[in-house]
Design a protein around this motif. Structure first.
Motif, mmCIF file in Angstrom:
data_model
loop_
_atom_site.group_PDB
_atom_site.id
_atom_site.type_symbol
_atom_site.label_atom_id
_atom_site.label_comp_id
_atom_site.label_asym_id
_atom_site.label_seq_id
_atom_site.Cartn_x
_atom_site.Cartn_y
_atom_site.Cartn_z
ATOM 1 N N SER A 13 -5.666 45.984 67.032
ATOM 2 C CA SER A 13 -5.856 46.726 65.780
ATOM 3 C C SER A 13 -5.937 46.006 64.555
ATOM 4 O O SER A 13 -6.443 45.981 63.560
ATOM 5 C CB SER A 13 -4.948 47.827 65.526
ATOM 6 O OG SER A 13 -3.816 47.475 65.705
ATOM 7 N N LEU A 14 -5.157 44.887 64.622
ATOM 8 C CA LEU A 14 -5.248 44.010 63.416
ATOM 9 C C LEU A 14 -6.462 43.425 63.093
ATOM 10 O O LEU A 14 -6.855 43.351 61.988
ATOM 11 C CB LEU A 14 -4.081 42.875 63.481
ATOM 12 C CG LEU A 14 -2.698 43.227 62.599
ATOM 13 C CD1 LEU A 14 -1.585 42.472 63.133
ATOM 14 C CD2 LEU A 14 -2.997 42.663 61.263
ATOM 15 N N VAL A 16 -9.240 44.355 64.397
ATOM 16 C CA VAL A 16 -10.174 45.380 63.971
ATOM 17 C C VAL A 16 -10.168 45.583 62.364
ATOM 18 O O VAL A 16 -11.366 45.688 61.803
ATOM 19 C CB VAL A 16 -10.064 46.815 64.556
ATOM 20 C CG1 VAL A 16 -10.653 47.888 64.034
ATOM 21 C CG2 VAL A 16 -10.075 46.727 66.047
ATOM 22 N N SER A 17 -8.899 45.764 61.895
ATOM 23 C CA SER A 17 -9.202 45.926 60.238
ATOM 24 C C SER A 17 -9.769 44.666 59.586
ATOM 25 O O SER A 17 -10.319 44.656 58.721
ATOM 26 C CB SER A 17 -7.596 46.267 60.007
ATOM 27 O OG SER A 17 -6.590 45.217 60.119
ATOM 28 N N ARG A 18 -9.288 43.394 60.032
ATOM 29 C CA ARG A 18 -9.762 42.471 59.658
ATOM 30 C C ARG A 18 -11.272 42.192 59.524
ATOM 31 O O ARG A 18 -12.044 41.862 58.647
ATOM 32 C CB ARG A 18 -9.267 40.979 60.188
ATOM 33 C CG ARG A 18 -7.810 40.821 59.635
ATOM 34 C CD ARG A 18 -7.135 39.468 60.039
ATOM 35 N NE ARG A 18 -7.985 38.257 59.785
ATOM 36 C CZ ARG A 18 -7.607 37.171 60.373
ATOM 37 N NH1 ARG A 18 -7.054 37.231 61.479
ATOM 38 N NH2 ARG A 18 -8.277 36.094 59.872
ATOM 39 N N ILE A 20 -13.362 44.689 60.087
ATOM 40 C CA ILE A 20 -14.078 45.905 59.187
ATOM 41 C C ILE A 20 -14.188 45.522 57.833
ATOM 42 O O ILE A 20 -15.182 45.672 57.021
ATOM 43 C CB ILE A 20 -13.265 47.105 59.346
ATOM 44 C CG1 ILE A 20 -13.764 47.700 60.830
ATOM 45 C CG2 ILE A 20 -13.718 48.291 58.211
ATOM 46 C CD1 ILE A 20 -12.922 48.955 61.268
ATOM 47 N N LYS A 21 -13.142 44.702 57.294
ATOM 48 C CA LYS A 21 -13.040 44.219 56.270
ATOM 49 C C LYS A 21 -14.035 43.273 55.717
ATOM 50 O O LYS A 21 -14.837 43.179 54.658
ATOM 51 C CB LYS A 21 -11.621 43.484 55.687
ATOM 52 C CG LYS A 21 -10.929 44.247 54.486
ATOM 53 C CD LYS A 21 -9.751 44.078 54.392
ATOM 54 C CE LYS A 21 -9.007 42.732 53.684
ATOM 55 N NZ LYS A 21 -7.705 42.470 53.994
ATOM 56 N N ASP A 357 -5.476 57.447 60.819
ATOM 57 C CA ASP A 357 -6.475 56.651 61.742
ATOM 58 C C ASP A 357 -5.771 55.476 62.031
ATOM 59 O O ASP A 357 -4.611 55.427 61.860
ATOM 60 C CB ASP A 357 -7.608 56.262 61.051
ATOM 61 C CG ASP A 357 -7.480 55.226 59.648
ATOM 62 O OD1 ASP A 357 -6.261 54.904 59.528
ATOM 63 O OD2 ASP A 357 -8.370 54.966 58.927
ATOM 64 N N TYR A 358 -6.399 54.541 62.994
ATOM 65 C CA TYR A 358 -5.699 53.404 63.543
ATOM 66 C C TYR A 358 -5.169 52.481 62.482
ATOM 67 O O TYR A 358 -4.229 51.700 62.774
ATOM 68 C CB TYR A 358 -6.509 52.570 64.385
ATOM 69 C CG TYR A 358 -7.911 52.204 63.950
ATOM 70 C CD1 TYR A 358 -7.841 51.094 62.855
ATOM 71 C CD2 TYR A 358 -9.047 52.903 63.671
ATOM 72 C CE1 TYR A 358 -9.068 50.766 62.283
ATOM 73 C CE2 TYR A 358 -9.927 52.595 63.089
ATOM 74 C CZ TYR A 358 -10.160 51.580 62.210
ATOM 75 O OH TYR A 358 -11.296 50.949 61.569
ATOM 76 N N GLN A 359 -5.680 52.624 61.162
ATOM 77 C CA GLN A 359 -5.048 51.669 60.354
ATOM 78 C C GLN A 359 -4.007 52.195 59.224
ATOM 79 O O GLN A 359 -3.506 51.534 58.456
ATOM 80 C CB GLN A 359 -6.001 51.405 59.253
ATOM 81 C CG GLN A 359 -7.183 50.322 59.568
ATOM 82 C CD GLN A 359 -8.291 50.058 58.968
ATOM 83 O OE1 GLN A 359 -9.073 51.000 58.416
ATOM 84 N NE2 GLN A 359 -8.505 48.926 58.328
ATOM 85 N N ASN A 361 -4.339 55.112 57.710
ATOM 86 C CA ASN A 361 -4.858 55.774 56.458
ATOM 87 C C ASN A 361 -4.822 57.327 56.824
ATOM 88 O O ASN A 361 -5.026 57.751 58.246
ATOM 89 C CB ASN A 361 -6.131 55.548 56.016
ATOM 90 C CG ASN A 361 -6.366 54.081 55.924
ATOM 91 O OD1 ASN A 361 -5.374 53.651 55.140
ATOM 92 N ND2 ASN A 361 -7.317 53.378 56.274
#
Ligand code: C2E
Ligand code: CA
Ligand code: CA
Length: 809
Positions: A13-14, A16-18, A20-21, A357-359, A361
């Motif tokens: 998930s980490l 993933v967020s990177r 997406i950013k 959500d997974y982040q 939020n």
């Protein structure tokens, strides 16, 4: 903006967020993990590329990747993997069609993405890759060249799922494996594929395994054209979806029960955005009943936002509550009021949770809101009943007590108690009746109520006692002013009715940590009257009073012990001679109690008798005094003085005790003392209450041959008319009438009149407090029979008293 859809597959998930950013503004990113990747591809036909994170190198992620690769030949892919892994895959060359990033250096990644936009992957590379992992894939794969089942080859997983090996599969064929009940949809899918000219389809169906058991599988069927030979390769891939099916069934079940629940909920279920309007995404049908608005009117704030439905004073509170809950990842629960479509209000209970959500939020808030008006009403009623005095419409002690206690517990000692203590209403009950007093009280309370402000509230403490509570520390000047207002408000009434009103003031303080202690202080201050003649008094609880209260408390403890014979201090009697004014000889004694406290020394009976009375130990205490007096009489008799009676002071509480007379007679007889050597004195003031009963007691004592005297005559309420009916032998004129008596004041004095009345009704007259020869002579001339006072003798200790008799008989 026209986003290209890409699929991001990663179990991290980490990462993933990177990613997406980095790419989120260039592509619309659909996120999946290795389990859901295939489905995501199927469900999103517009996906044009995949970013595949192989960095955790797990078998699973690799296999789904391979499968997907072959399913979507048009897909462009970015594979994220470690350099070493790529080397092992790609013949030592990390470049080529696969891009390798073991770390996501943002700028380099962006550069690669530009290439990604136009780059395609060649089929041969893809096929090589497929072969490399074909056998170890957890997905069952059957490849049927030229769509000829005899040429089929299957992988290990295929064999494991179906139970058939390659030869068996080739001989019975794919269709025969389908469960009879699913053959129809199987056929339909194929027909569909032909009609629409599609190259592949997905299906979920049951297979009958070789051993006869049933397996749920997800089937992917594709026809891949072979350009060289102008023929097609059939690709069948199956996944065991048993687990998912089971979960799905359960989900369906819970969906069903959830929707039944929602429809029958006495309120509304919702899903809303975490914004200031609580914008509703979903609202159940219960909304109409609960709010008067249809779900459609609420969704997307179409007619009204939910925030506008919430009563104004709760809007901020709810925002804050949700904030707290979101931060703690907890559950929101709150009771508040809402405004219905028709303008009325209702109490509701809300219970909801944030959806993240997974982040981390908040995606939405979900929960239920139900109607609790009825229980709230009941609760309020119950609260009202326990917190209010209904007759007087005042909040009561319990409510104030809780309020003050909460404050004290929080370490806050800002507050002032102004206690209004009404006295003598008891007297009015007797003379005017219950209803009269009730009306009078109500009118007084109404007057007191007019002084309330929004910071000073009037409470009912107990009968005849009211409290103004100021939630801040009132200044002395303000209290004075307030007292003046009380004065103005009620003085006329209390003068008319002759009731006393004592006001006691106490501040909350660190020394009294319970609300009761605070009330008590104000109460004590109110009881501490400086001027008996004024109907309205005010007093502050201060240090001096604190000391007095402590002294009284100490004495109380000592006296209680003393009354139980465990002498803390010493109780003794002194005896004051009563003189026959005609002869100047002694006629009797009055026994006066003396107490010596180990802590405070000699205590006046004027101080300790009231403490004893207040604490209901006067009966036990009185018995000790009677015993001491009888001892003295026995001593007199033993000294040869057989006709000198002793008068004992008896308080009203003793006389009202039903055992008193029997007990007294018993003790007198046990001591072997003649009845007529004991006399009883009671003060006049006690006759203001229980007149009949007390009079009957006096009568009974007379029957036993015990003489009675009315003490402190002139200070109480006896009318001359009553005197005639009262059954006592002696009137003891109070000292306050004798003190001013001299030859000049004689003409204005009521003393001669009282003496005349005594003569008229055949009552013995006695003057107390004779201090001068002048007073002695006047009284003698007026024909007063007896006298008592310092002029003749102070109260004497036993030995001196016996000596005195011997000298004056
Ligand atoms: P009381 O019954 O009116 O007692 C007379 C009080 O006047 C006594 O005060 C006595 O010492 C005082 N006295 C006597 N002659 C004079 C005088 O010429 N001038 C002045 N200024 N005072 C004089 P004491 O002993 O302090 O008692 C006060 C009160 O305490 C008594 O008033 C009585 O009401 C109560 N008391 C005393 N002993 C007992 C008792 O054993 N039982 C009960 N229930 N009350 C008692
Ligand atoms: Ca007396
Ligand atoms: Ca007296």
């Amino acid at each position: 903006m026209n986003f290209e859809e890409i699929l991001l597959v990663s179990n991290d998930s980490l990462k993933v967020s990177r990613i997406i950013k980095t790419v989120g503004d260039t592509f619309k990113v659909i996120v999946a993990n290795s389990d859901t990747a295939l489905e995501a591809v199927v469900k999103n036909p517009l996906i044009s590329g995949v970013i595949y994170d192989l960095s955790d190198e797990s078998d699973k992620i690799l296999h789904t990747f391979v499968v997907m690769r072959s399913m979507h030949e048009d897909l462009r892919m970015i594979i994220l993997a470690s350099t070493s892994f790529m080397k092992s895959l790609n013949g030592g060359n990390p470049d080529g069609v696969f891009w390798c990033f073991d770390c996501l250096d943002e700028n380099a990644f962006r550069e690669k993405l530009k290439e990604f936009k136009y780059r395609k992957v060649s089929t041969s590379t893809r096929m090589r890759f497929v072969e490399a992992v074909f056998d170890s894939s957890p997905v069952g794969i059957a490849i049927i060249p030229r769509d000829d089942i005899k040429r089929a080859f299957i992988n290990r997983s295929f064999q494991a799922i179906t139970g058939y090996n390659r030869e068996e599969f080739a001989s019975i064929g794919w269709e025969a494996l389908t469960h009879p009940d699913d053959q129809k949809i199987d056929r339909e899918a194929k027909e569909h594929q032909v009609i629409l000219g599609e190259k592949h389809y997905n299906l979920e169906k049951r297979l009958v395994r070789k051993d006869g058991t049933i397996a749920w599988v997800g089937e992917y069927m594709a026809l891949i054209e072979e350009k060289e030979e102008n023929a097609v390769v059939r690709l069948i891939m199956i996944r065991n979806i048993e687990n998912r099916k089971v979960i799905e069934e359960k989900l369906k079940e819970s969906d069903r029960s959830r929707s039944t629940l929602l429809q029958n909920l006495p309120g509304l279920a919702y899903r809303c955005a975490n914004d200031v309007n609580w914008t509703m995404e979903f609202v159940s049908d219960g909304a109409s009943d609960l709010t008067g608005y249809d779900p459609q009117e609420l969704i997307n704030n179409r007619i009204i936002s939910f925030n506008d439905i919430i009563s104004r004073k709760y809007r901020k509170i709810l925002l804050d509550e949700w904030d707290k809950v979101i931060e703690k990842r907890g559950v929101m629960q709150y009771e508040y009021e809402i405004i219905l479509k028709d303008g009325t209000t209702k109490w509701v209970y809300e219970r909801g949770v944030p959806i993240y959500d997974y982040q981390g939020n908040v995606l939405a808030l979900e929960g239920i809101i139900i109607d609790i008006s009825r229980s709230k009403k009941l609760e309020k009623q119950l609260q009202y009943f326990s917190d209010f005095n209904h007759k007087l419409k005042l909040p009561n002690r319990e409510l104030l007590s809780t309020k003050i206690q909460k404050k004290l517990d929080a370490g806050n000692t800002l507050g002032t108690i102004i206690l209004v203590n009404l006295k003598d209403t008891q007297r009015l009950y007797r003379s005017h009746g219950y209803q009269y007093v009730e009306l009078l009280t109500a009118s007084l309370v109404n007057k007191l109520k007019t002084l309330e402000t929004n910071r000073i509230i009037l409470y009912y403490l107990e009968e005849d006692i009211y409290v103004y509570y100021a939630k801040y520390r009132m200044k002395d000047s303000e209290i004075k002013e307030f007292y003046h207002s009380i004065n103005v408000a009620i003085l006329r009434t209390i003068i008319r009715e002759q009731i006393r009103c004592n006001v006691g003031v106490a501040h909350l303080s660190k020394t009294s940590l319970t609300s009761d202690a605070c009330f008590q202080k104000a109460r004590i201050a109110s009881e501490f009257i400086r001027d008996e003649n004024r109907l309205l008094n005010i007093n502050y609880y201060d240090d001096a009073m604190e000391k007095m209260v402590k002294r009284e408390d100490d004495l109380k403890k000592e006296l209680i012990e003393t009354s139980f014979d465990e002498s803390a201090g010493t109780l003794r009697l002194v005896f004051q001679p009563i003189i026959d004014l005609k002869t100047g000889k002694i006629s009797s004694f009055e026994a006066l109690a003396r107490y010596k406290s180990p802590k405070y020394g000699h205590i006046s009976p004027l101080e300790f008798i009231p403490i004893v009375e207040k604490n209901r130990i006067i009966v036990a205490f009185g018995k000790k005094i009677i015993e001491l007096a009888l001892d003295f009489v026995k001593k007199l008799i033993n000294s040869g003085i057989k006709n000198c009676p002793v008068a004992i002071n008896i308080s009203a509480l003793q006389l009202l005790d039903s055992d008193f007379i029997d007990d007294l007679i018993l003790r007198i007889e046990k001591a072997g003392v003649p009845h007529n050597l004991i006399m009883v004195e009671v003060t006049e003031s006690i006759f203001s209450a229980n007149y009949t009963q007390l009079n009957a007691s006096l009568h009974e004592l007379n029957e036993f041959g015990i003489k009675t005297a009315i003490d402190d005559f002139g200070t109480g309420f006896s009318s001359l008319a009553r005197i005639e009916k009262m059954r006592f032998n002696t009137i003891k004129m109070d000292r306050t009438f004798i003190e001013p008596l001299n030859n000049e004041t004689l003409n204005y004095s009521t003393v001669p009149e009282v003496i005349n009345i005594c003569k008229k009704f055949n009552i013995v007259s006695l003057a107390e407090g004779i201090e001068t020869k002048e007073q002695y002579d006047i009284l003698q001339n007026l024909g007063c029979q007896y006298g008592q006072g310092y002029y003749m003798s102070r109260p004497l200790e036993v030995v001196d008293a016996i000596k005195f008799v011997k000298e004056n008989i």
